[in-house]
Design a protein around this motif. Structure first.
Motif, PDB file in Angstrom:
ATOM      1  N   ILE A   1      15.363  72.973  57.770  1.00 19.72           N
ATOM      2  CA  ILE A   1      15.342  71.566  57.368  1.00 19.72           C
ATOM      3  C   ILE A   1      13.901  71.160  57.076  1.00 19.72           C
ATOM      4  O   ILE A   1      13.005  71.359  57.901  1.00 19.72           O
ATOM      5  N   THR A   2      13.671  70.583  55.895  1.00 17.22           N
ATOM      6  CA  THR A   2      12.329  70.141  55.500  1.00 17.22           C
ATOM      7  C   THR A   2      12.236  68.619  55.569  1.00 17.22           C
ATOM      8  O   THR A   2      13.119  67.923  55.055  1.00 17.22           O
ATOM      9  N   ILE A   3      11.174  68.121  56.197  1.00 19.19           N
ATOM     10  CA  ILE A   3      10.986  66.683  56.379  1.00 19.19           C
ATOM     11  C   ILE A   3       9.601  66.288  55.878  1.00 19.19           C
ATOM     12  O   ILE A   3       8.591  66.867  56.302  1.00 19.19           O
ATOM     13  N   ASP A   4       9.548  65.330  54.952  1.00 15.83           N
ATOM     14  CA  ASP A   4       8.264  64.797  54.479  1.00 15.83           C
ATOM     15  C   ASP A   4       7.671  63.895  55.554  1.00 15.83           C
ATOM     16  O   ASP A   4       8.383  63.074  56.160  1.00 15.83           O
ATOM     17  N   TRP A   5       6.361  64.022  55.777  1.00 15.77           N
ATOM     18  CA  TRP A   5       5.738  63.320  56.896  1.00 15.77           C
ATOM     19  C   TRP A   5       4.258  63.107  56.589  1.00 15.77           C
ATOM     20  O   TRP A   5       3.663  63.848  55.778  1.00 15.77           O
ATOM     21  N   THR A   6       3.667  62.098  57.201  1.00 12.96           N
ATOM     22  CA  THR A   6       2.229  61.837  57.036  1.00 12.96           C
ATOM     23  C   THR A   6       1.583  61.748  58.414  1.00 12.96           C
ATOM     24  O   THR A   6       2.083  61.042  59.295  1.00 12.96           O
ATOM     25  N   TRP A   7       0.478  62.471  58.594  1.00 13.29           N
ATOM     26  CA  TRP A   7      -0.272  62.436  59.851  1.00 13.29           C
ATOM     27  C   TRP A   7      -1.708  62.043  59.525  1.00 13.29           C
ATOM     28  O   TRP A   7      -2.407  62.753  58.808  1.00 13.29           O
ATOM     29  N   ARG A   8      -2.126  60.865  60.016  1.00 10.93           N
ATOM     30  CA  ARG A   8      -3.484  60.371  59.785  1.00 10.93           C
ATOM     31  C   ARG A   8      -3.882  60.414  58.312  1.00 10.93           C
ATOM     32  O   ARG A   8      -4.982  60.860  57.948  1.00 10.93           O
ATOM     33  N   GLY A   9      -2.946  59.990  57.471  1.00  5.19           N
ATOM     34  CA  GLY A   9      -3.221  59.932  56.038  1.00  5.19           C
ATOM     35  C   GLY A   9      -3.053  61.255  55.312  1.00  5.19           C
ATOM     36  O   GLY A   9      -3.207  61.314  54.084  1.00  5.19           O
ATOM     37  N   ARG A  10      -2.742  62.324  56.041  1.00  4.74           N
ATOM     38  CA  ARG A  10      -2.547  63.646  55.425  1.00  4.74           C
ATOM     39  C   ARG A  10      -1.060  63.894  55.219  1.00  4.74           C
ATOM     40  O   ARG A  10      -0.267  63.775  56.159  1.00  4.74           O
TER      41      ARG A  10
ATOM     42  N   ALA B   1      -5.338  71.346  65.027  1.00  2.41           N
ATOM     43  CA  ALA B   1      -5.423  72.804  64.878  1.00  2.41           C
ATOM     44  C   ALA B   1      -4.728  73.264  63.597  1.00  2.41           C
ATOM     45  O   ALA B   1      -5.209  74.161  62.899  1.00  2.41           O
ATOM     46  N   VAL B   2      -3.589  72.631  63.254  1.00  2.00           N
ATOM     47  CA  VAL B   2      -2.838  72.998  62.050  1.00  2.00           C
ATOM     48  C   VAL B   2      -3.670  72.731  60.796  1.00  2.00           C
ATOM     49  O   VAL B   2      -3.799  73.601  59.916  1.00  2.00           O
ATOM     50  N   PHE B   3      -4.258  71.542  60.696  1.00  2.00           N
ATOM     51  CA  PHE B   3      -5.023  71.212  59.485  1.00  2.00           C
ATOM     52  C   PHE B   3      -6.333  71.999  59.413  1.00  2.00           C
ATOM     53  O   PHE B   3      -6.814  72.316  58.315  1.00  2.00           O
ATOM     54  N   LYS B   4      -6.910  72.325  60.561  1.00  2.00           N
ATOM     55  CA  LYS B   4      -8.096  73.181  60.573  1.00  2.00           C
ATOM     56  C   LYS B   4      -7.726  74.588  60.102  1.00  2.00           C
ATOM     57  O   LYS B   4      -8.460  75.222  59.330  1.00  2.00           O
ATOM     58  N   ALA B   5      -6.571  75.091  60.569  1.00  2.00           N
ATOM     59  CA  ALA B   5      -6.103  76.419  60.143  1.00  2.00           C
ATOM     60  C   ALA B   5      -5.842  76.437  58.637  1.00  2.00           C
ATOM     61  O   ALA B   5      -6.135  77.422  57.947  1.00  2.00           O
ATOM     62  N   HIS B   6      -5.304  75.337  58.113  1.00  2.00           N
ATOM     63  CA  HIS B   6      -5.054  75.246  56.673  1.00  2.00           C
ATOM     64  C   HIS B   6      -6.369  75.276  55.896  1.00  2.00           C
ATOM     65  O   HIS B   6      -6.475  75.928  54.844  1.00  2.00           O
ATOM     66  N   GLU B   7      -7.369  74.597  56.411  1.00  2.00           N
ATOM     67  CA  GLU B   7      -8.692  74.588  55.777  1.00  2.00           C
ATOM     68  C   GLU B   7      -9.291  75.994  55.759  1.00  2.00           C
ATOM     69  O   GLU B   7      -9.845  76.440  54.757  1.00  2.00           O
ATOM     70  N   THR B   8      -9.175  76.694  56.884  1.00  2.00           N
ATOM     71  CA  THR B   8      -9.689  78.067  56.975  1.00  2.00           C
ATOM     72  C   THR B   8      -8.959  78.984  56.004  1.00  2.00           C
ATOM     73  O   THR B   8      -9.567  79.834  55.343  1.00  2.00           O
ATOM     74  N   TRP B   9      -7.649  78.835  55.927  1.00  2.00           N
ATOM     75  CA  TRP B   9      -6.797  79.638  55.039  1.00  2.00           C
ATOM     76  C   TRP B   9      -7.208  79.467  53.581  1.00  2.00           C
ATOM     77  O   TRP B   9      -7.066  80.382  52.764  1.00  2.00           O
ATOM     78  N   ASN B  10      -7.755  78.293  53.236  1.00  2.00           N
ATOM     79  CA  ASN B  10      -8.188  77.991  51.869  1.00  2.00           C
ATOM     80  C   ASN B  10      -9.656  78.315  51.611  1.00  2.00           C
ATOM     81  O   ASN B  10     -10.170  78.022  50.528  1.00  2.00           O
ATOM     82  N   THR B  11     -10.337  78.896  52.587  1.00  2.00           N
ATOM     83  CA  THR B  11     -11.790  79.114  52.487  1.00  2.00           C
ATOM     84  C   THR B  11     -12.179  79.961  51.278  1.00  2.00           C
ATOM     85  O   THR B  11     -11.553  80.984  50.981  1.00  2.00           O
ATOM     86  N   ARG B  12     -13.247  79.520  50.591  1.00  2.00           N
ATOM     87  CA  ARG B  12     -13.885  80.336  49.549  1.00  2.00           C
ATOM     88  C   ARG B  12     -15.363  80.485  49.884  1.00  2.00           C
ATOM     89  O   ARG B  12     -16.010  79.511  50.260  1.00  2.00           O
ATOM     90  N   ILE B  13     -15.869  81.691  49.755  1.00  2.00           N
ATOM     91  CA  ILE B  13     -17.258  81.988  50.123  1.00  2.00           C
ATOM     92  C   ILE B  13     -17.989  82.503  48.884  1.00  2.00           C
ATOM     93  O   ILE B  13     -17.445  83.333  48.140  1.00  2.00           O
ATOM     94  N   SER B  14     -19.199  82.032  48.663  1.00  2.00           N
ATOM     95  CA  SER B  14     -19.941  82.435  47.466  1.00  2.00           C
ATOM     96  C   SER B  14     -20.272  83.923  47.523  1.00  2.00           C
ATOM     97  O   SER B  14     -20.481  84.511  48.590  1.00  2.00           O
ATOM     98  N   THR B  15     -20.348  84.517  46.340  1.00  2.00           N
ATOM     99  CA  THR B  15     -20.647  85.952  46.238  1.00  2.00           C
ATOM    100  C   THR B  15     -22.026  86.263  46.815  1.00  2.00           C
ATOM    101  O   THR B  15     -22.234  87.304  47.449  1.00  2.00           O
TER     102      THR B  15
END
Length: 448
Positions: free
Chosen positions: A218-227, A346-360
């Motif tokens: 079951i998928t539920i749309d939700w907002t946490w602190r504006g996210r 922790a969830v939103f921090k993990a999402h940020e890490t998952w999206n990390t890009r590092i310069s060459t």
């Protein structure tokens, strides 16, 4: 280049109906009269996040090579030869016929991966005849209905395993403003639905002491602190050997599929019996799918020595789950509403890490220091050389190393590089992918 899948079988088993369902349009003519399809018909198939070319073929029949039927058969054989995988279709309503056997042998001799579909299995007779298909020696048949869409989940699972190149890239599809997709996974009765109800502040999901209340994802749309987020509740995942009920098998498949579409997966453990073998298996599945991981210790209000147990469980997580080293371990109580803010941070921090890009530039500065501190070993008297690296994608972070003899690089050294990347660039808990490429550095322009 997209992989190609050919649909093959004797006439009138429902190949064109299946083709139309996978392409999402009535491109192929469908009729009860055998032999409607003559030429190969190609289309672009879409099945969840899979994209591949699909080929509808004429029904296989024994015929002289110069006749129309013989030429149609040659077209089908060519389609098999060009395909990356074959869907071999039989009619479950009529059951296995002698004419199915030689064509199954033809497909087997091609050496191509085969998925066996027992089509038209929507009736009692069809279901009863599915098991006859084992005689073809093409593996376990999928009870399928191209007309009604039954069995598409099992077809998806098998195609995804056979055709990893068919999986659509998350980054091409999704933007930075899209909701973060958060799946809650765990063993039955870990408190997944209760947690989601507490997060959204509503009794949206059925809960109770009985294990296995949730069946559909079951998928539920939700907002946490504006996210913006999409919370996905799933059925409890138990050991495959303990799943007897057909409905529970479908629910389990649905849960695994939900995990594949998530960005971050919260693995919810019962803090009173944490890190059971099935918990570790679930985390391993998530890591293989490349999703970010957060570990939630639910029912924390039932724990006596909270401080001592938390320290112990964090040490256990590091030892038992090295593939997601540093994944956050968050104590909480879905029932009492405790620790929910910590979990979402922790969830939103993990999402940020998952999206990390590092310069060459930063990566190669780190690489030089890492190789100098611990040089790669020598192979047959020649030292392995790693000359260059770059990040080729995120979600999860994926890095390519270039150099000489990298095929001989020991797994222990690859682990050294992964652990070094995790520590140097603050990538706790997220899966890290590494490609080793031998040859000239494609980014090194102007230097011989």
């Amino acid at each position: 280049m997209q992989p190609t899948v050919a649909i093959v079988g004797r006439p009138n088993v429902g190949k064109s109906t299946l083709f139309n369902r996978l392409v999402g349009r009535r491109l192929a003519l469908v009729d009860d009269l055998p032999g409607v399809t003559r030429d190969r018909r190609e289309g672009e198939a879409r099945l969840a996040d899979l994209r591949f070319a699909i080929v509808d073929t004429a029904g296989l029949e024994e015929a002289d090579s110069g006749s129309l039927l013989g030429r149609m058969r040659a077209q089908t054989e060519a389609a098999i030869e060009d395909a990356d995988a074959v869907l071999f279709v039989i009619d479950a309503r009529t059951g296995l016929l002698p004419t199915d056997v030689p064509f199954a042998e033809l497909v087997r001799k091609s050496g191509k991966p085969v998925i066996l579909l027992a089509n038209k299995a929507e009736s009692r007779t069809g279901i009863a005849n599915v098991y006859d298909a084992y005689e073809l020696g093409l593996g376990e048949p999928i009870a399928f209905s191209g007309e009604h869409g039954t069995g598409l989940d099992e077809l998806y699972d098998q195609l995804r395993e056979l055709l990893p190149d068919a999986v659509e890239d998350d980054e091409a599809e999704r933007g930075d403003d899209d909701p973060v997709r958060i799946a809650i996974l765990g063993r039955p009765n870990a408190g997944k639905s209760t947690l989601i109800n507490q997060l959204i502040g509503s009794e949206r999901l059925l809960t109770g002491p009985e294990a296995g209340i949730t069946r559909d994802a079951i998928t539920i749309d939700w907002t946490w602190r504006g996210r913006h987020a999409k919370l996905i509740d799933t059925a409890g995942l138990r050991k495959r050997a303990r799943i007897d009920d057909k409905l529970e098998k479908l629910a389990t498949s649905d849960g695994i599929r939900a995990m594949r579409f998530a960005d971050v997966v919260v693995v919810l453990l019962d803090a009173t019996i944490p890190f059971e073998k099935q918990d570790l298996t679930i985390v391993d599945l998530i890591e293989r799918e490349g999703r970010a991981v957060v570990i939630g210790l639910n029912k924390w209000d039932l724990v006596a020595d909270q401080q001592g147990l938390l320290k112990d469980l964090r040490e256990k997580a590091t030892r038992l789950l090295p593939q997601v080293k540093g994944a956050p371990v968050v104590p909480l109580s879905g029932l009492a509403g405790e620790g929910l803010d910590r979990l979402m941070q922790a969830v939103f921090k993990a999402h940020e890490t998952w999206n990390t890009r590092i310069s060459t530039a930063k990566l190669n500065q780190w690489l030089g220091e890492a190789v100098e501190a611990n040089p790669p070993p020598a192979v047959s008297g020649r030292r392995i050389k790693i000359r260059y690296m770059t990040q080729i994608k995120a979600r999860p972070p994926h890095f390519a190393f270039f150099g000489n003899q990298l095929h001989a690089l020991p797994k222990s050294y690859t682990r050294y590089l992964v652990n070094g990347l995790r520590e140097a660039f603050n990538l706790p808990g997220t899966p890290i992918r590494v490609s080793l490429r031998t040859g000239k550095n494609p980014y090194d322009k102007g230097r011989g």
